[in-house]
Write a protein that holds these residues in place. Structure first.
Motif, mmCIF file in Angstrom:
data_model
loop_
_atom_site.group_PDB
_atom_site.id
_atom_site.type_symbol
_atom_site.label_atom_id
_atom_site.label_comp_id
_atom_site.label_asym_id
_atom_site.label_seq_id
_atom_site.Cartn_x
_atom_site.Cartn_y
_atom_site.Cartn_z
ATOM 1 N N ALA A 259 -10.479 -7.879 22.838
ATOM 2 C CA ALA A 259 -10.018 -9.265 22.863
ATOM 3 C C ALA A 259 -8.526 -9.342 22.559
ATOM 4 O O ALA A 259 -7.780 -10.049 23.238
ATOM 5 C CB ALA A 259 -10.809 -10.092 21.850
ATOM 6 N N ALA A 260 -8.072 -8.592 21.538
ATOM 7 C CA ALA A 260 -6.657 -8.637 21.171
ATOM 8 C C ALA A 260 -5.786 -8.142 22.319
ATOM 9 O O ALA A 260 -4.743 -8.730 22.625
ATOM 10 C CB ALA A 260 -6.417 -7.780 19.926
ATOM 11 N N VAL A 261 -6.208 -7.068 22.981
ATOM 12 C CA VAL A 261 -5.428 -6.505 24.085
ATOM 13 C C VAL A 261 -5.323 -7.523 25.225
ATOM 14 O O VAL A 261 -4.244 -7.758 25.779
ATOM 15 C CB VAL A 261 -6.076 -5.199 24.592
ATOM 16 N N VAL A 262 -6.473 -8.157 25.513
ATOM 17 C CA VAL A 262 -6.499 -9.096 26.633
ATOM 18 C C VAL A 262 -5.693 -10.356 26.318
ATOM 19 O O VAL A 262 -4.904 -10.841 27.130
ATOM 20 C CB VAL A 262 -7.960 -9.434 26.983
ATOM 21 N N ILE A 263 -5.869 -10.874 25.096
ATOM 22 C CA ILE A 263 -5.096 -12.056 24.707
ATOM 23 C C ILE A 263 -3.605 -11.727 24.728
ATOM 24 O O ILE A 263 -2.769 -12.558 25.055
ATOM 25 C CB ILE A 263 -5.536 -12.549 23.306
ATOM 26 N N GLY A 264 -3.281 -10.472 24.443
ATOM 27 C CA GLY A 264 -1.885 -10.052 24.466
ATOM 28 C C GLY A 264 -1.321 -9.856 25.860
ATOM 29 O O GLY A 264 -0.188 -9.413 25.996
ATOM 30 N N GLY A 265 -2.095 -10.157 26.888
ATOM 31 C CA GLY A 265 -1.546 -10.160 28.240
ATOM 32 C C GLY A 265 -1.675 -8.855 28.993
ATOM 33 O O GLY A 265 -1.096 -8.700 30.063
ATOM 34 N N THR A 266 -2.413 -7.888 28.468
ATOM 35 C CA THR A 266 -2.594 -6.643 29.206
ATOM 36 C C THR A 266 -3.743 -6.818 30.194
ATOM 37 O O THR A 266 -4.793 -7.352 29.844
ATOM 38 C CB THR A 266 -2.883 -5.478 28.247
ATOM 39 N N SER A 267 -3.497 -6.381 31.435
ATOM 40 C CA SER A 267 -4.484 -6.578 32.486
ATOM 41 C C SER A 267 -5.584 -5.531 32.400
ATOM 42 O O SER A 267 -5.306 -4.347 32.273
ATOM 43 C CB SER A 267 -3.787 -6.501 33.844
ATOM 44 N N LEU A 268 -6.836 -5.978 32.490
ATOM 45 C CA LEU A 268 -7.964 -5.042 32.412
ATOM 46 C C LEU A 268 -8.012 -4.122 33.630
ATOM 47 O O LEU A 268 -8.705 -3.118 33.622
ATOM 48 C CB LEU A 268 -9.281 -5.803 32.297
ATOM 49 N N ILE A 285 -5.632 -13.507 16.775
ATOM 50 C CA ILE A 285 -7.008 -13.410 16.281
ATOM 51 C C ILE A 285 -7.024 -13.460 14.754
ATOM 52 O O ILE A 285 -7.853 -14.151 14.148
ATOM 53 C CB ILE A 285 -7.669 -12.109 16.782
ATOM 54 N N GLY A 286 -6.078 -12.772 14.104
ATOM 55 C CA GLY A 286 -6.023 -12.748 12.647
ATOM 56 C C GLY A 286 -5.771 -14.125 12.061
ATOM 57 O O GLY A 286 -6.448 -14.554 11.125
ATOM 58 N N VAL A 287 -4.791 -14.840 12.626
ATOM 59 C CA VAL A 287 -4.465 -16.181 12.133
ATOM 60 C C VAL A 287 -5.638 -17.125 12.366
ATOM 61 O O VAL A 287 -5.982 -17.948 11.509
ATOM 62 C CB VAL A 287 -3.174 -16.700 12.816
ATOM 63 N N LEU A 288 -6.276 -16.966 13.519
ATOM 64 C CA LEU A 288 -7.418 -17.826 13.833
ATOM 65 C C LEU A 288 -8.542 -17.608 12.818
ATOM 66 O O LEU A 288 -9.069 -18.566 12.237
ATOM 67 C CB LEU A 288 -7.896 -17.494 15.250
ATOM 68 N N ASN A 289 -8.901 -16.349 12.586
ATOM 69 C CA ASN A 289 -9.955 -16.040 11.610
ATOM 70 C C ASN A 289 -9.614 -16.599 10.250
ATOM 71 O O ASN A 289 -10.421 -17.269 9.602
ATOM 72 C CB ASN A 289 -10.116 -14.515 11.477
ATOM 73 N N TRP A 301 -19.570 -20.933 13.724
ATOM 74 C CA TRP A 301 -18.629 -21.636 14.598
ATOM 75 C C TRP A 301 -17.380 -20.797 14.867
ATOM 76 O O TRP A 301 -16.800 -20.846 15.939
ATOM 77 C CB TRP A 301 -18.222 -22.985 13.985
ATOM 78 N N GLN A 302 -16.991 -19.992 13.846
ATOM 79 C CA GLN A 302 -15.821 -19.128 14.047
ATOM 80 C C GLN A 302 -16.007 -18.240 15.265
ATOM 81 O O GLN A 302 -15.098 -18.056 16.074
ATOM 82 C CB GLN A 302 -15.588 -18.249 12.810
ATOM 83 N N GLN A 303 -17.214 -17.687 15.390
ATOM 84 C CA GLN A 303 -17.486 -16.802 16.529
ATOM 85 C C GLN A 303 -17.387 -17.551 17.849
ATOM 86 O O GLN A 303 -16.812 -17.064 18.829
ATOM 87 C CB GLN A 303 -18.891 -16.207 16.413
ATOM 88 N N VAL A 304 -17.962 -18.769 17.841
ATOM 89 C CA VAL A 304 -17.941 -19.562 19.068
ATOM 90 C C VAL A 304 -16.490 -19.846 19.472
ATOM 91 O O VAL A 304 -16.095 -19.685 20.640
ATOM 92 C CB VAL A 304 -18.717 -20.889 18.859
ATOM 93 N N ILE A 305 -15.678 -20.245 18.474
ATOM 94 C CA ILE A 305 -14.288 -20.608 18.774
ATOM 95 C C ILE A 305 -13.506 -19.390 19.270
ATOM 96 O O ILE A 305 -12.735 -19.471 20.224
ATOM 97 C CB ILE A 305 -13.627 -21.234 17.523
ATOM 98 N N LYS A 306 -13.743 -18.246 18.630
ATOM 99 C CA LYS A 306 -13.026 -17.040 19.029
ATOM 100 C C LYS A 306 -13.340 -16.689 20.496
ATOM 101 O O LYS A 306 -12.448 -16.342 21.270
ATOM 102 C CB LYS A 306 -13.420 -15.877 18.114
ATOM 103 N N GLY A 307 -14.624 -16.813 20.847
ATOM 104 C CA GLY A 307 -15.009 -16.545 22.232
ATOM 105 C C GLY A 307 -14.299 -17.463 23.197
ATOM 106 O O GLY A 307 -13.803 -17.035 24.244
ATOM 107 N N GLY A 308 -14.209 -18.738 22.816
ATOM 108 C CA GLY A 308 -13.527 -19.711 23.675
ATOM 109 C C GLY A 308 -12.069 -19.344 23.872
ATOM 110 O O GLY A 308 -11.537 -19.427 24.989
ATOM 111 N N VAL A 309 -11.406 -18.877 22.784
ATOM 112 C CA VAL A 309 -9.992 -18.519 22.878
ATOM 113 C C VAL A 309 -9.806 -17.348 23.848
ATOM 114 O O VAL A 309 -8.880 -17.341 24.660
ATOM 115 C CB VAL A 309 -9.424 -18.170 21.478
ATOM 116 N N ILE A 310 -10.718 -16.371 23.776
ATOM 117 C CA ILE A 310 -10.606 -15.217 24.686
ATOM 118 C C ILE A 310 -10.697 -15.682 26.137
ATOM 119 O O ILE A 310 -9.869 -15.327 26.975
ATOM 120 C CB ILE A 310 -11.723 -14.194 24.390
ATOM 121 N N LEU A 311 -11.711 -16.515 26.419
ATOM 122 C CA LEU A 311 -11.890 -16.985 27.794
ATOM 123 C C LEU A 311 -10.672 -17.760 28.264
ATOM 124 O O LEU A 311 -10.174 -17.579 29.377
ATOM 125 C CB LEU A 311 -13.142 -17.868 27.890
#
Lengths: 326, 524
Positions: A259-268, A285-289, A301-311
């Motif tokens: 998740a961190a790699v992807v949020i950081g803009g690296t292409s899968l 991710i750290g600040v969000l948690n 809810w934290q898990q749900v929100i984190k998933g939403g941020v990744i998407l």
């Protein structure tokens, strides 16, 4: 910039903006957020994920994926703790080797690197898809951890070892020092070395890289080995901080790291992204948690929100690259 | 719209424009497809034929222009409606079928499943009705005179048979307009004859056809109208028979390679490369040998042209010489008198070889990287300072090569994906020249490149020859080979069938050596 990748630049810029907005919002919502103590707290918490994510960035830049880093973290931590506490008997002899803290550190990094090398070997020699090879290693490393620990935590590792996780140097926690040093090293490795350049080429177009004479197999072997060794470092930090090796340490950490790699803009799909972007991804991710915790949001809810941020992050990235390519 | 003019027009496309990064593929092209007639679309590689067909079949939208299509067939009054296709499905729904040049089949599915993919007959329960599926497929296979079982996996068929399955797929949709993009490239003479009968039947049934080809000899049998394209423009339309073959060739080629480029005569020097009995076994399907005991020599300051049709083993021969099939291939390679054995491309590069592949996007460039990073990729050592890549050094080292090949780019830091095909090819040449090679292998060096860049590439080849390099140029374009080569080696079905000196190499001789016996049947 050595290789100006405008898409990555915008992705990074966008992540920075998102991080700034989050910090601003959390500062207003909670008076406990913007304090020095909490700042160190966040950095200490992300140090483990960042160690894993730097390795994951290398693997993903090279066009692969590594699902085994969490399990390798657990194995390396357990090996370090076990060796430190009990030493190692040589089978068939009465020899018994005692381990110093330094020896245990080397052993953890070595075990991590060896597991990673096996991943790389399976991917390059047997042409296994990285997803499958590292999924296998996930299970193997978890199983070995259970065999080694018998399923019980190894505790009471001593202050010297604990220092790795809880100590400080010049007022900065040691895990943060480790994280900063690794970041600096791997920013330079990816942007300013031949290996780094070849890594981008292998991930960007493996066929062209091979036809240009690059040793694709060696590069892939190296990135999986490095990812494993970095997971070993992460295992040391986790074990030292808790003064205990938990058989289940690192469970599911590979997902936070991807998740961190992807949020950081690296292409899968490989060849596009940066270590610097991954640092931002880990911070987000750290600040969000941390923020959700301070705001007393339920862990569910934290898990749900984190998933939403990744998407959201990946969807924005897709839209961004689509707009540029046509 | 005037009813009289649209009486039998099924598709009316006007002013179609399309650009890709760095290339203007179509600059205002118009085309009409009429019921019961076949319009042949002629033009060189890169003329924009396939782009136009992709637009007509909904693969991608045009940047500008209108497409009007018959939506409903009302006797004696076909009415056209302007359409915008969002996907190939939209075009299919309006009865436009296409057989692409590349095969789009799924090897792991059966013949029947491939033909009816997405349109499978269902039973009352909603499951696939295999009985009907196989019966319908058998009917189509009979039309194509193709003796295979509907339940055969497509991956087990020969390439020519697969091409017929593609055609069967288009037939199964009962298209009102059928586009065929070089459908005969791997068909046997019997299969071509069957296809032409099918085309005649379709015409009688009122289907409109568009047929892309390079082969003039095919036209007499099937063609009604001609449309000639060049560099993304329409350069001529005619009824078949109005134009002589020579006039057609002139229109298509614009300027022949011999007209835009004058080769400098050089005296070849010492022998650089000798390859003896090069063998590359097939992968179990198709021919036993992809490269079948081919021997060749190359001297300093010489261009060896290799000509052959699709599937002749041209690319495989170059790849084998470059060490790409180490372990599978056999034969002896000698460079400057020393026997070499390459374990991979890296060894070949170290021995002074360089290889510019045919499919640049797939094998040549790293699309997400910059022009500079692509050009320095083969050898980064000159860019290192104290073990680290120094952008200043990298720039200084590579810039001379990029300038030498006149790469047009806003900046060397531009991503290579944004450059035209010609400029990408020049970056690849710059990359290899920076390694100081002795032997350059060029596979279709001007494919998909506009005429100006083509001339530049020819000039570079000439300059490199004069500088003492040995070059092997593979091309499927005969005029190009005749213009460039000092000697011509002809391949057919993996074997070397003839070798000509520049003076002896005429188009007729080279072509007849490249053709397997089947072409004789067509020449009538």
């Amino acid at each position: 910039m050595t290789s100006p990748d405008y898409k990555a630049f915008f992705a990074r810029f966008r992540s920075l903006l998102a991080l700034g907005l989050m910090v601003l919002a959390l500062s207003l919502l909670s008076d406990r957020f913007l304090t020095p103590d909490n700042g160190w707290n966040i950095l200490r918490q992300i140090s483990v994920n960042l160690c894993l994510s730097i390795g994951m960035t290398l693997v993903i830049l090279g066009g692969g994926i590594d699902l085994s880093v969490g399990a390798i973290l657990g194995l390396a931590g357990a090996v370090a703790a076990g060796l430190l506490k009990h030493g190692l008997g040589i089978p068939g002899t009465t020899l018994w080797i005692e381990f110093t803290v330094f020896g245990a550190i080397l052993a953890a990094v070595f075990v991590g690197g060896a597991a990673g090398w096996c991943n790389g070997f399976a991917v390059t020699r047997f042409k296994l898809p990285p997803f499958v090879a590292t999924l296998g290693m996930l299970s193997i490393a978890r199983g070995l951890t259970m065999l080694w620990t018998g399923g019980f935590p190894i505790t009471g590792l001593g202050d010297d070892f604990g220092h790795i996780g809880t100590g400080a140097f010049l007022g900065m926690p040691l895990p943060v020092w480790i994280m900063l040093a690794l970041t600096a090293v791997f920013v330079v490795v990816t942007k300013r070395t031949r290996f780094g350049r070849h890594l981008y080429a292998v991930g960007g177009n493996e066929r062209a890289a091979r036809l240009t004479g690059l040793n694709v197999g060696r590069i892939k072997l190296a990135i999986y080995t490095l990812a494993g060794a970095l997971a070993g470092v992460a295992g040391l930090i986790v074990t030292a901080r808790l003064d205990s090796a938990q058989p289940n340490a690192g469970l599911g950490y590979e997902l936070d790291s991807i998740a961190a790699v992807v949020i950081g803009g690296t292409s899968l799909s490989g060849g596009r992204g940066s270590v610097a972007g991954t640092v931002l991804g880990c911070l987000i991710i750290g600040v969000l948690n941390n923020g959700l915790f301070l705001l007393n949001v339920s862990p569910f809810w934290q898990q749900v929100i984190k998933g939403g941020v990744i998407l959201l992050a990946v969807a924005l990235d897709k839209m961004n690259s689509k707009g540029r390519e046509t | 719209m005037t009813p009289a003019a649209t009486n039998d027009v099924l598709i009316d496309a006007t002013g179609i424009e399309k650009s890709f990064p760095g290339v203007r593929a179509l600059a205002g092209v118009s085309l009409q497809v009429r019921a019961g007639r076949l319009v042949a679309l002629l033009g060189e590689n890169g003329a924009g034929k396939s782009t136009l067909m992709n637009i007509l079949s909904g693969v991608f939208p045009p940047d500008a222009g209108t497409i009007r299509v018959v939506e409903r067939v009302v006797p004696n009054a076909l009415s056209l409606t302007e359409v915008r296709f969002a996907s190939p499905r939209d075009a299919q729904a309006l009865g436009i079928g296409i057989v692409h040049q590349e095969l789009n089949l799924i090897p792991g599915l059966t013949v029947a499943e491939n033909i009816w993919l997405g349109r499978e007959p269902r039973t009352a329960a909603g499951l696939i009705d295999y009985a009907r599926l196989h019966a319908d497929t058998a009917a189509i296979l009979t039309r194509l005179d193709l003796p295979v079982d509907p339940e055969t996996l497509v991956g087990e068929l020969r390439v020519g048979q697969q091409q017929l399955i593609e055609i069967g797929k288009a037939l199964s949709a009962d298209a009102r307009v059928l586009i065929l993009d070089e459908p005969t490239s791997s068909l046997s003479s019997h299969e071509v004859a069957v296809l032409f009968n099918v085309i005649a039947d379709l015409k009688r049934a009122g289907v409109g056809l568009v047929y892309i080809t390079h082969k003039f000899e095919e036209l007499a049998r099937i063609c009604d109208d001609l449309v000639i394209m060049r560099d993304g423009r329409l350069v001529g339309t005619a009824t078949y028979g109005e134009l002589t073959r020579d006039a057609l060739v002139r229109l298509m080629a614009g300027r022949e390679p011999k007209e835009i480029f004058q080769k400098t005569t050089t005296t070849p020097g010492a022998e650089l490369l000798r390859a003896e009995k090069i063998v590359l076994p097939g992968d179990g399907v198709g021919r036993r040998f992809l490269v079948d005991h081919v021997s060749l020599t190359l001297r300093r300051g010489e261009v060896l042209g290799i000509f052959g049709l699709i599937g002749a083993g041209r690319t495989e021969l170059l790849e084998t010489l470059f060490g790409q099939h180490a372990g599978r291939a056999a034969g002896t390679v000698t460079i400057e008198g020393r026997v070499v054995r390459f374990r991979g491309p890296a060894d070949a590069i170290a021995a002074g070889l360089a290889f510019a592949p045919e499919d640049r996007k797939r094998d040549g460039v790293v699309l997400p990287m910059s022009v500079l990073a692509n050009a320095s990729l083969a050898d980064l050592r000159p860019a290192l300072r104290g073990g680290f890549v120094s952008p200043a050094r990298e720039h200084a080292h590579i810039a001379t090569y990029l300038e030498r090949f006149r790469v047009k780019t806003p900046s060397v830091d531009e991503l290579i994906i944004n450059l035209s095909g010609g400029n990408q090819q020049k970056v690849i040449l710059a990359k290899w020249l920076a390694t100081g090679p002795k032997i350059l292998l060029l596979d279709e060096p001007t494919r998909g490149i506009d005429v100006n860049a083509k001339r530049e590439i020819y000039t570079f080849i000439d300059e490199l020859t004069q500088a003492g390099l040995g070059l092997i140029v593979v091309s499927s374009e005969l005029p190009e080979i005749l213009a460039l080569a000092d000697r011509v080696l002809v391949l057919c079905e993996g074997r070397a069938t003839a070798e000509f000196t520049r003076a002896d190499a005429t188009a007729e001789r080279v072509l007849s050596a490249a053709l397997p016996d089947r072409a004789m049947a067509l020449a009538s």
